[in-house]
Design an enzyme around this catalytic site. Structure first.
Site, short mmCIF file in Angstrom:
data_model
loop_
_atom_site.label_atom_id
_atom_site.label_comp_id
_atom_site.label_asym_id
_atom_site.label_seq_id
_atom_site.Cartn_x
_atom_site.Cartn_y
_atom_site.Cartn_z
N LEU A 1 0.76 -1.01 -0.06
CA LEU A 1 0.03 -0.13 0.10
C LEU A 1 0.72 1.41 -0.08
CD1 LEU A 1 -2.28 -1.62 2.49
CD2 LEU A 1 -2.92 -0.78 0.41
N PRO A 2 0.19 2.41 -0.25
CA PRO A 2 1.17 3.67 -0.48
C PRO A 2 1.71 4.14 0.84
CG PRO A 2 -0.98 3.80 -1.63
CD PRO A 2 -1.17 2.58 -0.64
N THR B 1 6.25 0.54 1.85
CA THR B 1 7.48 1.34 2.14
C THR B 1 6.70 2.46 3.35
OG1 THR B 1 8.94 1.03 0.37
CG2 THR B 1 9.46 2.96 1.76
N LYS C 1 15.83 -0.11 3.89
CA LYS C 1 15.11 0.49 2.74
C LYS C 1 15.35 1.98 2.61
CE LYS C 1 12.28 1.17 -1.07
NZ LYS C 1 10.84 0.78 -1.61
N LYS D 1 9.33 11.06 -1.32
CA LYS D 1 8.62 10.39 -0.09
C LYS D 1 9.48 9.57 0.76
CE LYS D 1 6.11 6.26 0.73
NZ LYS D 1 5.55 4.80 0.40
#
Lengths: 305, 305, 305, 305
Positions: D64-65, D95, D170, D245
């Site tokens: 998901l975003p 993420t 990440k 982001k």
């Protein structure tokens, strides 16, 4: 008093005119024939060289773009030191690095002359009005000797300390100026983007802890301060390339003494971006163009349009 | 007037005391028993919950650390909205993000109450003296309604615009403040390293284009301004961690509207370094410690000693 | 071939030794008597001046600290141009600014000599092993002429383009290097603070899009790469003050062409802070000390301990 | 194995398809009807809600975003925890910030489920080819439990440590990536402005200490790497807004642990400028547009044209 004046540019010419108005006699030299003619028409005497301008005078003043010019005007075969009499003070009002100033002072001392650094603030307006601030570096006696001459061109004559400290004062002030202007540009653009009326925001900052010359006198957001360059298309004022030159002097001086200048180095890049994009001649407050996107009346392009 | 007051910390307590002095009756709530007792001793009435504090009053004021606290105090089962009567205005003087403010205002409106953001500047000193500046966001009518109450706690009550603009004004002012303070720290440290007397440098900047509150009132270099925190070991004043919080609000708000804040983001890292190194409770002007090396009386360590 | 070699420092000496090993005859000059003796013991001939070193040879090589030294060694009364025969190529392996290179090349051309810039990468280790990379700026014919000589000292001889482009290549590579090292330092320190095993983090970055020489070969976090300076107390390697010098060349060159270098200017300040705090001789990867607080095994002090 | 898959966007859809290809049975859920249909046509079963998707399966995967979506999909009345059987592992490949991951893991644990964070690198290309890298945070046993499932979607499955460390890995990798890309953009633009052939400069950096993925695989200067987005108008690749982001997650995480990220915070502002100027959808290597002036083939406009 008879004075030799070398460097009749945007700043030097009005400064020299004020010396004439004050009743001093001037030997003037500049590479530009028109620049010299203007002063001659006003009563000055044209000199064929810096050497000639410095001969048979009681004081020599230089106002030049960079240290390299000061050096050549000083030490060239037809330079100041070739013509000046021992004991005559040399006043350099150029904005250059403190290290060069010390070197020039030693050259002058070896010749029996004092060399004081006296950079100015106040811009072309202050030069014309005779209201400049002079930041003077040199011995107390040298300061007392040159003060009367400087008073004919400026309002505040400040003794900053030994040789070079006049330049240090100028460089450090403009370092704060370059940073605070970009900071105000960021905050005003952010406020605009967040929907507050920019005049209201400006008035709040100017009566609060964010107040600074860059906000209350020279606010970069158009319409906040009617008399600021931002309200007349960023024309006139203090050019972006000049700010870039002074921030360059600041970051170079900082490197020389291993002193970090995080914000100064970053602000320099912002003005450099403006210059890269063709806005070098706009007033430095145009840096706000880097922050405002087109749809908010800016151009988001480093002022290229 | 009968007022519910929630949040009796370093700022809230003195603000509440001034309301009592002005003759208002107070229902107070805080998680700290001592904080409540101090106000009760001064004549306030203790409330068992935010709900109780908001019941049967003409106005509710909140002064809390962050948006999360305001939210819970507002919407919890024993929160304000559970006890407040329709039409009673809610004034939030916390410093939080404008987006949360809008969300809270909608919740309040759905319940028939106005919610105005009214963050302050002036610090604990201004809170005690009743000389705070209130930056008010809300409708003109809501502003007129709360102004009399705010005047019992502050000197300047400024209407910034619609809901959230009070926070925008506070955030943008502190963005300039955080940048200019670090900028002055850089310039004063550079001048010191280059050998100019720092008092002389301060006086020049303060009468020139570099002048700003961070230099003429709160100069970070010890000895330049006798009344500044820098002249008393960076104690008292505006804490580094508080500046860090406000710069965080500014950079977050900037991200939300895709607005670059180059210098603000960098200044935030400088204060973060101070905080990392244990200087978070020192006045934010202690950021100059990052610039001064030991041999120049500083510590070059982010204030860890 | 008979070669004149001027500048026998940490880099120059091993380079000269490799020329001797390759069977070339050397005329060497250096201000340090010991430096000269070492080479004479290895079979070189001592020259009394740069002029003498450049007389009666087929090629001249200079390896000096800065542009000022190259200039004086070139144009002094007892300098190279006073002794060199027309047609003999001059190879300057110093790292200096491209603008000076062009000026020196013109002086040499006026005297009938080619002047190629050939700065190196590979450090003292590569100099000793004869595995240096030479970045050569000059005409194709000049490049072909000097290549055989350079092959005795290095492994990769790259023709970058016209005069000065060797320096441009070196400066741009080290600009990336200085930025990526500080970037890896930030990320490794952040990961450490967030609780990931730094060896695991290093291996992930080194097999992902963050991989770079600063991470997979020279990782600044101790223990991640056993052969990196970080795993031996940041000794040896590429000194912080040398990186500072190269970033200074990069930001100066950028200013000259009005090219913004945001991250480069900021990285320069980080290394400057290290230098200010006495860590100038540590390997430049020690910049990570600025990011690690004491309680995480670092010192948060710019490497002052 | 029967798997519940929630989130069928640009990444989720191809990942789910690879699970089907590997012979797994899928219950899929997405708000987009077309997204669901594509998977159903490929053999998946449509679920009416996250709860339904998580019912009667042996594993649940979410892609998901942002954290807010993961939270609602997890805890909503018709969410995963309302339908999942105890002991069934939840894999979140979104993420998001490590702090949220820990909170979600606690919610899952309270319900008898393990929750592992498994963000990916490799982009849409890697998702389609099944060559993604998964960075897994969770207990050793949880890792062993989910590894077989992840192998159907990726090539490298790395166990980073406890819950949240997958996200840390990440975030830290992309922090290095965002910085090194902007650094390469600065250096390539500077070299171009100084007159070196950019292909030559690229090849030198890629065989020297400046080499990095941003230079040797994804070089931002058009024409240096034929397969890079820069050679096809910055289309495809990793969007500027996605980098923005991730840098936001990095600087937020840094703030949370009081860890300075000087270059990361500055790089974030550079990508933010791109986004402000309408270039948010271009590959993030388009940040080079901020450095190249028009007369050098760039636009000096943050990519607005």
């Amino acid at each position: 008093m008879k004075i030799g004046f070398i460097g009749l540019g945007n700043m030097g010419a009005p400064m020299a005119l004020n010396l004439l108005k004050a009743g001093h006699a001037l030997n003037v030299f500049d590479l530009s024939v028109e620049a010299v003619r203007t002063l001659v028409d006003a009563g000055a005497q044209a000199a064929a060289s810096p050497k000639a301008a410095a001969s048979d005078v009681e004081c020599v003043i230089t106002m030049l773009p960079a240290a390299a010019h000061v050096r050549s005007v000083l030490v060239a075969a037809d330079g100041i030191l070739a013509g000046i009499a021992p004991g005559v003070p040399i006043i350099d009002s150029s904005t250059i690095d403190p290290t060069s100033v010390k070197a020039f002072a030693e050259l002058a001392a070896a010749h029996g002359n004092s060399f004081v650094d006296a950079p100015v603030s106040g811009g072309t307006g202050g030069a014309a009005a005779g209201t400049l601030t002079f930041m003077v570096g040199g011995s107390a006696s040298a300061y007392e000797q040159v003060k009367p001459v400087l008073l004919a061109m400026g309002k505040n004559i400040v003794h900053c300390g030994d040789t070079g400290t006049g330049q240090v004062a100028k460089i450090c002030n403009n370092l704060v100026l370059g940073i605070s202007m970009a900071g105000v540009a960021e905050a005003m653009s952010l406020g605009e983007a967040l929907g507050i009326d920019t005049k209201v925001l400006g008035s709040i900052i100017n009566t609060s802890t964010g107040r600074c010359w860059s906000s209350d006198t020279y606010n970069p957001m158009p319409g906040v301060i009617e008399t600021a360059p931002s309200s007349r298309g960023y024309t006139g004022g203090f050019g972006t390339d000049l700010m870039l030159k002074d921030l360059g002097l600041a970051t170079d001086a900082a490197r020389g003494v291993r002193q970090p200048v995080y914000l100064g180095a970053l602000a320099q890049q912002l003005y450099q971006t403006m210059s890269t994009n063709g806005a070098g001649r706009l007033d430095f407050s145009a840096v706000i163009k880097l922050y405002r996107s087109r749809d908010r009346g800016g151009d988001g392009q480093g002022g290229t349009q």
